[in-house]
Design a protein around this motif. Structure first.
Motif, PDB file in Angstrom:
ATOM      1  N   LYS A   7      -2.767   2.961   0.142  1.00  0.00           N
ATOM      2  CA  LYS A   7      -3.210   1.674   0.663  1.00  0.00           C
ATOM      3  C   LYS A   7      -3.927   0.913  -0.449  1.00  0.00           C
ATOM      4  O   LYS A   7      -4.759   1.463  -1.164  1.00  0.00           O
ATOM      5  CB  LYS A   7      -4.162   1.891   1.856  1.00  0.00           C
ATOM      6  CG  LYS A   7      -4.620   0.601   2.510  1.00  0.00           C
ATOM      7  CD  LYS A   7      -5.317   0.883   3.846  1.00  0.00           C
ATOM      8  CE  LYS A   7      -6.597   1.666   3.646  1.00  0.00           C
ATOM      9  NZ  LYS A   7      -7.328   1.863   4.925  1.00  0.00           N
ATOM     10  N   TYR A   8      -3.564  -0.370  -0.605  1.00  0.00           N
ATOM     11  CA  TYR A   8      -4.205  -1.194  -1.634  1.00  0.00           C
ATOM     12  C   TYR A   8      -4.176  -2.651  -1.198  1.00  0.00           C
ATOM     13  O   TYR A   8      -3.533  -3.010  -0.211  1.00  0.00           O
ATOM     14  CB  TYR A   8      -3.497  -1.018  -2.989  1.00  0.00           C
ATOM     15  CG  TYR A   8      -2.079  -1.554  -3.028  1.00  0.00           C
ATOM     16  CD1 TYR A   8      -1.790  -2.810  -3.567  1.00  0.00           C
ATOM     17  CD2 TYR A   8      -1.020  -0.799  -2.525  1.00  0.00           C
ATOM     18  CE1 TYR A   8      -0.497  -3.308  -3.610  1.00  0.00           C
ATOM     19  CE2 TYR A   8       0.285  -1.287  -2.565  1.00  0.00           C
ATOM     20  CZ  TYR A   8       0.541  -2.530  -3.106  1.00  0.00           C
ATOM     21  OH  TYR A   8       1.827  -3.015  -3.137  1.00  0.00           O
ATOM     22  N   ARG A   9      -4.880  -3.488  -1.913  1.00  0.00           N
ATOM     23  CA  ARG A   9      -4.902  -4.918  -1.602  1.00  0.00           C
ATOM     24  C   ARG A   9      -4.268  -5.695  -2.748  1.00  0.00           C
ATOM     25  O   ARG A   9      -4.503  -5.418  -3.922  1.00  0.00           O
ATOM     26  CB  ARG A   9      -6.340  -5.418  -1.362  1.00  0.00           C
ATOM     27  CG  ARG A   9      -7.003  -4.767  -0.166  1.00  0.00           C
ATOM     28  CD  ARG A   9      -8.298  -5.464   0.211  1.00  0.00           C
ATOM     29  NE  ARG A   9      -8.063  -6.775   0.814  1.00  0.00           N
ATOM     30  CZ  ARG A   9      -7.731  -6.955   2.090  1.00  0.00           C
ATOM     31  NH1 ARG A   9      -7.614  -5.912   2.907  1.00  0.00           N
ATOM     32  NH2 ARG A   9      -7.546  -8.167   2.571  1.00  0.00           N
ATOM     33  N   TRP A  10      -3.443  -6.666  -2.374  1.00  0.00           N
ATOM     34  CA  TRP A  10      -2.781  -7.526  -3.366  1.00  0.00           C
ATOM     35  C   TRP A  10      -2.780  -8.957  -2.847  1.00  0.00           C
ATOM     36  O   TRP A  10      -2.328  -9.207  -1.727  1.00  0.00           O
ATOM     37  CB  TRP A  10      -1.354  -7.037  -3.614  1.00  0.00           C
ATOM     38  CG  TRP A  10      -0.585  -7.907  -4.571  1.00  0.00           C
ATOM     39  CD1 TRP A  10       0.348  -8.845  -4.266  1.00  0.00           C
ATOM     40  CD2 TRP A  10      -0.722  -7.943  -5.995  1.00  0.00           C
ATOM     41  NE1 TRP A  10       0.821  -9.452  -5.392  1.00  0.00           N
ATOM     42  CE2 TRP A  10       0.174  -8.920  -6.479  1.00  0.00           C
ATOM     43  CE3 TRP A  10      -1.515  -7.237  -6.901  1.00  0.00           C
ATOM     44  CZ2 TRP A  10       0.296  -9.204  -7.827  1.00  0.00           C
ATOM     45  CZ3 TRP A  10      -1.384  -7.530  -8.243  1.00  0.00           C
ATOM     46  CH2 TRP A  10      -0.496  -8.493  -8.698  1.00  0.00           C
TER      47      TRP A  10
ATOM     48  N   GLY B  64      -7.476   5.531  -2.003  1.00  0.00           N
ATOM     49  CA  GLY B  64      -6.408   4.846  -1.290  1.00  0.00           C
ATOM     50  C   GLY B  64      -5.224   5.718  -0.919  1.00  0.00           C
ATOM     51  O   GLY B  64      -4.386   5.333  -0.103  1.00  0.00           O
TER      52      GLY B  64
ATOM     53  N   LYS C 147      -4.236  -9.449   0.550  1.00  0.00           N
ATOM     54  CA  LYS C 147      -3.618  -8.823   1.721  1.00  0.00           C
ATOM     55  C   LYS C 147      -3.517  -7.315   1.516  1.00  0.00           C
ATOM     56  O   LYS C 147      -3.316  -6.838   0.402  1.00  0.00           O
ATOM     57  CB  LYS C 147      -2.217  -9.398   1.952  1.00  0.00           C
ATOM     58  CG  LYS C 147      -2.210 -10.883   2.263  1.00  0.00           C
ATOM     59  CD  LYS C 147      -0.787 -11.375   2.452  1.00  0.00           C
ATOM     60  CE  LYS C 147      -0.752 -12.878   2.727  1.00  0.00           C
ATOM     61  NZ  LYS C 147       0.650 -13.373   2.878  1.00  0.00           N
ATOM     62  N   GLU C 148      -3.663  -6.574   2.619  1.00  0.00           N
ATOM     63  CA  GLU C 148      -3.522  -5.128   2.553  1.00  0.00           C
ATOM     64  C   GLU C 148      -2.044  -4.757   2.517  1.00  0.00           C
ATOM     65  O   GLU C 148      -1.241  -5.266   3.293  1.00  0.00           O
ATOM     66  CB  GLU C 148      -4.190  -4.468   3.765  1.00  0.00           C
ATOM     67  CG  GLU C 148      -4.158  -2.944   3.709  1.00  0.00           C
ATOM     68  CD  GLU C 148      -4.915  -2.294   4.855  1.00  0.00           C
ATOM     69  OE1 GLU C 148      -4.245  -1.733   5.747  1.00  0.00           O
ATOM     70  OE2 GLU C 148      -6.166  -2.382   4.861  1.00  0.00           O
ATOM     71  N   LYS C 149      -1.675  -3.853   1.593  1.00  0.00           N
ATOM     72  CA  LYS C 149      -0.289  -3.426   1.465  1.00  0.00           C
ATOM     73  C   LYS C 149      -0.223  -1.907   1.359  1.00  0.00           C
ATOM     74  O   LYS C 149      -1.232  -1.247   1.074  1.00  0.00           O
ATOM     75  CB  LYS C 149       0.368  -4.072   0.235  1.00  0.00           C
ATOM     76  CG  LYS C 149       0.391  -5.590   0.269  1.00  0.00           C
ATOM     77  CD  LYS C 149       1.183  -6.176  -0.880  1.00  0.00           C
ATOM     78  CE  LYS C 149       2.672  -5.931  -0.716  1.00  0.00           C
ATOM     79  NZ  LYS C 149       3.478  -6.641  -1.738  1.00  0.00           N
TER      80      LYS C 149
END
Length: 397
Positions: A36-39, A20, A42-44
């Motif tokens: 880049k990560y998902r939380w 990421g 949602k991508e954040k």
């Protein structure tokens, strides 16, 4: 080496660094580490730093720490924002330090409200709670402080102090230095004050008598002008006595009161009748070179005392149960409603808050023309009431 040799292009591009992490290369040559990560589905993006100030190794360590937070169920971006916030907070966690910090953070409060809150804390709370660590203060301790004030039969002040202390404690909770507000358990534990109604005259004949009495006031000119001006604008007493010359546009016939002076923290426009302008023009040669329209008798650098108008009314023979400076507001509200003016225009002129935000915006934007007409009609009405009961004068209109 790839990061060091990355050249700028016409458009931004990314160099992946694994799991990421990537280097974002901008057209101006700037290079930023991002993750880049998902939380929550949602991508954040997490901003890590600028290359080469932050090396690849340091960026990788920051990425690993962020991934550990994700595994623990925490959003790394929110954690970063909280860290920034707490880094700005005082390391002193005593009640007094946090109370001062809370006051400084409340830029939305009117200056008079801020000063009153500071005075109440310094007088009634700090001597007993000021040096205590805020997380060690119990509900019983707060109650003991409030009981001291309640024992003096200052019921309204007791309730106000409880509200202020509660705001300080809740601020500490919001900034991560306290788990719960100890004042939340005090509901019902203190005496409640009866609704306060300011004495006011609303009978038209008696209003006429009051206007004649004010015209006959023989005290100081500044006080007499304040007495004559008050019923024409019916602002709150604090707004009247702290009025400054720079707030007035006499050519436009309006008084622009800044938000910092208003109880609700919203700037307020007061249309001025020709009678109100005449009072100001009479007073301008006397106080116009200073800051305040109605300065203190002791020092022109200070505003008029909060008791001056009430004391003048007492001198005219009106007791505390007859009329007060604040009573000009209810006098105007009652009679303007009877005259047929709309509640929206009257309430807006009184600067009462509107809970509906859409309606509040409409009130601020659309009622000024109507209020201009209303304020002139109100001043003319007071003049008519003033001459009634004097048979040697003929009432016109």
């Amino acid at each position: 080496m790839a990061a060091r040799n990355a050249k700028a292009k016409d458009k931004p591009y990314k160099l992946a660094a694994g799991a990421g992490l990537y280097l974002h290369v901008m057209p101006n040559g700037a290079r930023y580490w991002r993750m880049k990560y998902r939380w929550d589905g949602k991508e954040k993006l997490l901003a890590i730093g600028v290359y080469p100030e932050v090396s690849l190794k340091e960026a990788g360590e920051a990425r690993d720490q962020a991934r550990a937070k994700l595994r623990a169920g925490h959003d790394p971006s929110e954690h970063k924002q909280l860290s920034k916030l707490t880094s700005k907070l005082s390391v002193d966690t005593r009640f007094q330090a946090i109370a001062v910090e809370w006051l400084e953070s409340r830029g939305d409060l009117a200056q008079s409200t801020r000063e009153k809150a500071a005075w109440m804390l310094e007088t009634y709370a700090f001597p007993w709670l000021g040096k205590r660590q805020i997380h060690e203060i119990s509900t019983a301790e707060v109650l003991a402080v409030l009981r001291r004030l309640e024992a003096q039969e200052k019921i309204e002040s007791t309730q106000r102090l409880r509200q202020i202390c509660g705001q300080v404690f809740r601020y500490a909770v919001a900034t991560g230095r306290l788990d719960r507000d100890p004042t939340s358990a005090l509901r019902g534990a203190l005496k409640t004050a009866k609704n306060r109604h300011y004495a006011s005259i609303t009978d038209p004949a008696k209003v006429g008598e009051l206007m004649r009495a004010i015209d006959g006031y023989t005290g100081q000119l500044v006080t007499q002008c304040a007495l004559r001006f008050a019923p024409l604008v019916f602002t709150r007493p604090g707004e009247l006595r702290k009025a400054e010359w720079e707030e007035f546009d006499l050519a436009a016939k309006q008084w622009n009161i800044p938000a910092t002076k208003m109880k609700m923290g919203v700037a307020h426009v007061v249309p001025l009748s020709k009678q109100a302008v005449a009072v100001l023009e009479e007073l301008r040669p006397v106080t116009g070179n200073g800051r305040y329209v109605f300065p203190s008798v002791r020092s022109s650098r200070d505003p008029m005392s909060e008791n001056t108008v009430n004391a003048a009314l007492r001198r005219l023979g009106y007791g505390t149960d007859d009329m007060t400076g604040h009573g000009f507001r209810s006098m105007a509200s009652t009679l303007l409603h009877e005259m047929g003016w709309t509640s929206d225009a009257i309430e807006r002129q009184l600067a009462h808050s509107e809970r509906n935000p859409i309606k509040a915006a409409y009130n601020r934007a659309e009622h000024l023309p109507e209020r201009r007409k209303m304020m002139q009609a109100w001043a003319d009405y007071l003049d008519k009431l003033k001459v009634k009961g004097q048979p040697h004068l003929k009432l016109v209109g």
